[in-house]
Design an enzyme around this catalytic site. Sequence first.
Site, mmCIF file in Angstrom:
data_model
loop_
_atom_site.group_PDB
_atom_site.id
_atom_site.type_symbol
_atom_site.label_atom_id
_atom_site.label_comp_id
_atom_site.label_asym_id
_atom_site.label_seq_id
_atom_site.Cartn_x
_atom_site.Cartn_y
_atom_site.Cartn_z
ATOM 1 C CG ASN A 65 7.527 -3.086 -3.712
ATOM 2 O OD1 ASN A 65 7.333 -2.050 -3.980
ATOM 3 N ND2 ASN A 65 7.267 -3.550 -2.470
ATOM 4 C CG ASP B 227 0.077 3.740 -8.599
ATOM 5 O OD1 ASP B 227 0.473 3.603 -7.420
ATOM 6 O OD2 ASP B 227 -0.908 4.115 -9.360
#
Length: 341
Positions: free
Chosen positions: A125, A234
Amino acid sequence: MMNSCPTIFVILMFLVILSSGGVHVLSVRTLSTDPCNPKAQQDPQNLISDQLTVLINGYSESRIPLLQSIVSTYAASSLVSYILVLWGNPSTPSQTLSQLARNLTDSSFGFSGISVIRQASDSLNNRFLPRPEIKTRAVLVCDDDVEVDPKSFEFAFKMWRTNPDRLVGFFVRSHDIDLSRKEWIYTVHPDKYSIMLTKFMLFKSKYLFQYSCAGGPVMASMRKIVDRMQNCEDILMNFVAADEVNAGPILVGAERVRDWGDARNDHDDGDARRGLIGEVAQVGLSSRKTKHRKRRGECIGEFHRVLGRMSLRFSYGKVVNSVGEQGLCQKGGKLVFCDQS
């Protein structure tokens, strides 16, 4: 006041910045502000629109020579305002990152807008955190093992500028549903796609805040899924963008894009980097196919469950830079099928 002095001393000891020729190695503990503080965000009206910020994810020390080559390529482009190398391996010695900074100085053609930042953790993250160095409307998130030729890079940025709410890049995948098992899967379709990979992903910098800071408990839960799976950041960014614009990503054609993390490069005898290929491919996480697709399919299912809807949207075709190439072309500000003659 007296009680705060030791704390101040400790903070100052940690705020170590090693600099050489304009390239900085920043300890994560130099981040003095909350990245999600609304007051720390850039005024959208003041963001640079004709350049972008490059965020390169680095982890493997064996890929540092390749990383240096990639940084040099971006530093030579007039489209790049700043380059952030986000180092996610907590076990890498500080001396190694200091040497990396010096090497970047020597190979970056006088470009001074480069920082090497050691991440606070290995959480995926972290690559989507808003950062004060980002002063552009667009950011490019990419990996340390993907090389893109300058012409293709420029064309991709041109396509993003005409489609600023979309994700733009060269590597795509798809979601689908397994009707027999009644579960979402991660796959590849020959004629459609819904997921842009962070091997090379262009998007507006606003999405960094939406991914990391907005969305309340729902987004917080989805970020925890990324941490638990150690994967799928992603895919989650694709959820964020598609939920905003109700449209899928845009696949752009390239003249030369090389993914050194692809194990198939092992058999490319004609490349000057052949001696490096095997090592690069071996450490590429995406080359470990065991359970990889299954885990990413589970991520899609978990994101759908937590969000309560399927945000991913399919796109079709590929935008190319020549009307003589099969795919979609930019004409009059619209994407149309290219002439095939």
